[in-house]
Design a protein around this motif. Structure first.
Motif, mmCIF file in Angstrom:
data_model
loop_
_atom_site.group_PDB
_atom_site.id
_atom_site.type_symbol
_atom_site.label_atom_id
_atom_site.label_comp_id
_atom_site.label_asym_id
_atom_site.label_seq_id
_atom_site.Cartn_x
_atom_site.Cartn_y
_atom_site.Cartn_z
ATOM 1 N N THR A 91 0.840 -1.205 0.000
ATOM 2 C CA THR A 91 0.000 0.000 0.000
ATOM 3 C C THR A 91 0.871 1.249 0.000
ATOM 4 O OG1 THR A 91 -1.717 -1.188 1.229
ATOM 5 C CG2 THR A 91 -1.878 1.207 1.168
ATOM 6 N N GLY A 92 1.916 1.239 0.819
ATOM 7 C CA GLY A 92 2.840 2.366 0.831
ATOM 8 C C GLY A 92 3.528 2.551 -0.512
ATOM 9 N N VAL A 93 3.902 1.450 -1.150
ATOM 10 C CA VAL A 93 4.527 1.519 -2.472
ATOM 11 C C VAL A 93 3.589 2.180 -3.477
ATOM 12 C CG1 VAL A 93 5.245 0.092 -4.443
ATOM 13 C CG2 VAL A 93 6.138 -0.398 -2.165
ATOM 14 N N PHE A 94 2.326 1.769 -3.487
ATOM 15 C CA PHE A 94 1.371 2.327 -4.447
ATOM 16 C C PHE A 94 1.156 3.826 -4.213
ATOM 17 C CE2 PHE A 94 -2.843 3.434 -6.016
ATOM 18 C CZ PHE A 94 -2.820 2.883 -7.290
ATOM 19 N N VAL A 95 0.985 4.206 -2.968
ATOM 20 C CA VAL A 95 0.730 5.618 -2.649
ATOM 21 C C VAL A 95 1.915 6.486 -3.060
ATOM 22 C CG1 VAL A 95 0.412 7.266 -0.763
ATOM 23 C CG2 VAL A 95 -0.898 5.138 -0.787
ATOM 24 N N PHE A 96 3.124 6.051 -2.747
ATOM 25 C CA PHE A 96 4.298 6.834 -3.121
ATOM 26 C C PHE A 96 4.520 6.832 -4.629
ATOM 27 C CE2 PHE A 96 6.551 6.774 1.224
ATOM 28 C CZ PHE A 96 6.160 8.084 1.461
ATOM 29 N N ALA A 97 4.138 5.749 -5.312
ATOM 30 C CA ALA A 97 4.250 5.724 -6.771
ATOM 31 C C ALA A 97 3.345 6.782 -7.393
ATOM 32 C CB ALA A 97 3.890 4.337 -7.302
ATOM 33 N N VAL A 98 2.131 6.895 -6.872
ATOM 34 C CA VAL A 98 1.205 7.916 -7.358
ATOM 35 C C VAL A 98 1.786 9.309 -7.128
ATOM 36 C CG1 VAL A 98 -1.044 9.000 -6.941
ATOM 37 C CG2 VAL A 98 -0.863 6.514 -7.134
ATOM 38 N N GLU A 99 2.344 9.524 -5.947
ATOM 39 C CA GLU A 99 2.914 10.835 -5.638
ATOM 40 C C GLU A 99 4.085 11.162 -6.552
ATOM 41 O OE1 GLU A 99 4.715 13.323 -1.845
ATOM 42 O OE2 GLU A 99 4.345 11.178 -1.682
ATOM 43 N N GLY A 100 4.966 10.174 -6.780
ATOM 44 C CA GLY A 100 6.097 10.392 -7.666
ATOM 45 C C GLY A 100 5.663 10.665 -9.096
ATOM 46 N N ALA A 101 4.657 9.935 -9.556
ATOM 47 C CA ALA A 101 4.146 10.141 -10.908
ATOM 48 C C ALA A 101 3.533 11.527 -11.058
ATOM 49 C CB ALA A 101 3.127 9.059 -11.248
ATOM 50 N N LEU A 102 2.823 11.979 -10.040
ATOM 51 C CA LEU A 102 2.234 13.316 -10.085
ATOM 52 C C LEU A 102 3.310 14.394 -10.154
ATOM 53 C CD1 LEU A 102 -0.744 13.052 -7.578
ATOM 54 C CD2 LEU A 102 -0.879 13.582 -10.016
ATOM 55 N N ALA A 103 4.382 14.212 -9.401
ATOM 56 C CA ALA A 103 5.484 15.166 -9.461
ATOM 57 C C ALA A 103 6.090 15.193 -10.858
ATOM 58 C CB ALA A 103 6.552 14.799 -8.424
ATOM 59 N N ALA A 104 6.176 14.024 -11.501
ATOM 60 C CA ALA A 104 6.708 13.953 -12.860
ATOM 61 C C ALA A 104 5.787 14.649 -13.855
ATOM 62 C CB ALA A 104 6.912 12.490 -13.258
ATOM 63 N N VAL A 105 4.479 14.467 -13.684
ATOM 64 C CA VAL A 105 3.516 15.126 -14.572
ATOM 65 C C VAL A 105 3.630 16.641 -14.439
ATOM 66 C CG1 VAL A 105 1.056 15.518 -14.987
ATOM 67 C CG2 VAL A 105 1.909 13.187 -14.651
ATOM 68 N N ARG A 106 3.721 17.135 -13.218
ATOM 69 C CA ARG A 106 3.830 18.579 -12.998
ATOM 70 C C ARG A 106 5.143 19.132 -13.549
ATOM 71 N NH1 ARG A 106 1.472 17.068 -7.719
ATOM 72 N NH2 ARG A 106 -0.726 17.694 -7.740
ATOM 73 N N ALA A 107 6.179 18.279 -13.590
ATOM 74 C CA ALA A 107 7.462 18.696 -14.154
ATOM 75 C C ALA A 107 7.496 18.514 -15.669
ATOM 76 C CB ALA A 107 8.598 17.912 -13.516
ATOM 77 N N GLN A 108 6.376 18.071 -16.241
ATOM 78 C CA GLN A 108 6.204 17.904 -17.686
ATOM 79 C C GLN A 108 7.165 16.875 -18.274
ATOM 80 O OE1 GLN A 108 6.485 21.977 -19.163
ATOM 81 N NE2 GLN A 108 4.270 22.237 -18.930
ATOM 82 N N LEU A 109 7.383 15.772 -17.532
ATOM 83 C CA LEU A 109 8.168 14.670 -18.066
ATOM 84 C C LEU A 109 7.307 13.832 -19.008
ATOM 85 C CD1 LEU A 109 10.135 13.420 -14.923
ATOM 86 C CD2 LEU A 109 10.659 15.313 -16.468
ATOM 87 N N ASP A 110 7.969 13.040 -19.864
ATOM 88 C CA ASP A 110 7.206 12.183 -20.772
ATOM 89 C C ASP A 110 6.734 10.931 -20.029
ATOM 90 O OD1 ASP A 110 9.411 10.516 -20.555
ATOM 91 O OD2 ASP A 110 10.216 11.030 -22.534
ATOM 92 N N VAL A 111 6.054 10.039 -20.765
ATOM 93 C CA VAL A 111 5.462 8.855 -20.134
ATOM 94 C C VAL A 111 6.532 8.002 -19.460
ATOM 95 C CG1 VAL A 111 4.260 6.693 -20.600
ATOM 96 C CG2 VAL A 111 3.466 8.797 -21.676
ATOM 97 N N PHE A 112 7.655 7.815 -20.141
ATOM 98 C CA PHE A 112 8.735 7.026 -19.549
ATOM 99 C C PHE A 112 9.251 7.691 -18.276
ATOM 100 C CE2 PHE A 112 13.286 5.917 -19.183
ATOM 101 C CZ PHE A 112 13.159 4.539 -19.051
ATOM 102 N N GLY A 113 9.406 9.005 -18.311
ATOM 103 C CA GLY A 113 9.866 9.729 -17.131
ATOM 104 C C GLY A 113 8.907 9.599 -15.964
ATOM 105 N N VAL A 114 7.614 9.599 -16.262
ATOM 106 C CA VAL A 114 6.608 9.435 -15.211
ATOM 107 C C VAL A 114 6.757 8.078 -14.537
ATOM 108 C CG1 VAL A 114 4.136 9.216 -14.752
ATOM 109 C CG2 VAL A 114 4.963 11.022 -16.269
ATOM 110 N N LEU A 115 6.928 7.033 -15.339
ATOM 111 C CA LEU A 115 7.063 5.684 -14.780
ATOM 112 C C LEU A 115 8.362 5.529 -13.989
ATOM 113 C CD1 LEU A 115 5.730 3.484 -17.728
ATOM 114 C CD2 LEU A 115 4.548 4.098 -15.605
#
Length: 213
Positions: free
Chosen positions: A20-44
């Motif tokens: 559960t902690g892994v999933f929550v932090f993955a979402v947070e990291g992906a959101l930070a990547a989206v806000r930084a305008q990274l591409d799909v690979f960067g988000v993952l």
């Protein structure tokens, strides 16, 4: 924990907290990547690093090799699922209320901190160092995320973050030391960490800064 669903209830609790902690932090990291305008690979990539960075470093330090993030497919799959969810439903996540996102972050911190301390104790790490391993598990991924985005890690400058993880991990270590069950120690430690983090954000608590004269 090689089986999909461990037979022992305490092992099941640790697995649930961990994933559960892994999933929550993955979402947070992906959101930070989206806000930084990274591409799909960067988000993952950022989702994976944020979700598993702290646990991977912890496992290397306590001798749990190869780390779970590498040898257990469930961890990588959960991290990528969190990143994929943000990619597929990014407007939903980006427009989510800020208090909801802060709550999810606090939940991820609590889950990872108590799971990290518990695993360190299972590897016979002394109590003080096990507490620090819990803190590392909770804040390591976020620190790695911020470094990859070329910014000062949030844990070093804002709110009561690492202190909340320290409090939660300490409760786990003391609870197990005084004979409490693993499940109850983890729940109590997680609740304390989550509550302390949320109160700190609500009231604007911060550790004192060093004044330059």
């Amino acid at each position: 924990m090689r089986d999909w669903w461990p037979a022992d209830v305490t092992d099941r609790a640790l697995l649930v907290f961990d994933l559960t902690g892994v999933f929550v932090f993955a979402v947070e990291g992906a959101l930070a990547a989206v806000r930084a305008q990274l591409d799909v690979f960067g988000v993952l990539v950022l989702a994976f690093a944020t979700a598993l960075g702290g646990g991977l470093i912890r496992d290397l330090l306590i001798g749990a090799v190869p780390p779970k993030a590498i040898c257990d497919w469930r961890y990588g799959a959960t991290a990528l699922a969190g990143g994929g969810a943000v990619i597929c439903f990014s407007p939903l996540f980006v427009e989510a209320p800020i208090h909801l996102m802060i709550g999810l972050d606090a939940a991820g911190l609590a889950l990872c901190a108590v799971a990290g301390a518990t695993k360190a104790l299972e590897y016979r790490i002394p109590g003080l160092l096990a507490t620090l391993m819990g803190v590392l598990t909770g804040v390591g991924g976020g620190t790695l995320r911020d470094l990859m985005l070329a910014r000062v890690p949030n844990v070093l400058r804002a709110d009561i973050y690492a202190v909340a993880a320290l409090a939660g991990a300490t409760v786990v270590v003391l609870g197990l030391k005084f004979g409490r069950s693993k499940s109850w120690a983890m729940i109590l430690g997680g609740v304390l960490c989550f509550a302390l983090r949320m109160v700190a954000v609500t009231r604007g608590w911060n550790l004192p800064h060093v004044a330059l004269h």
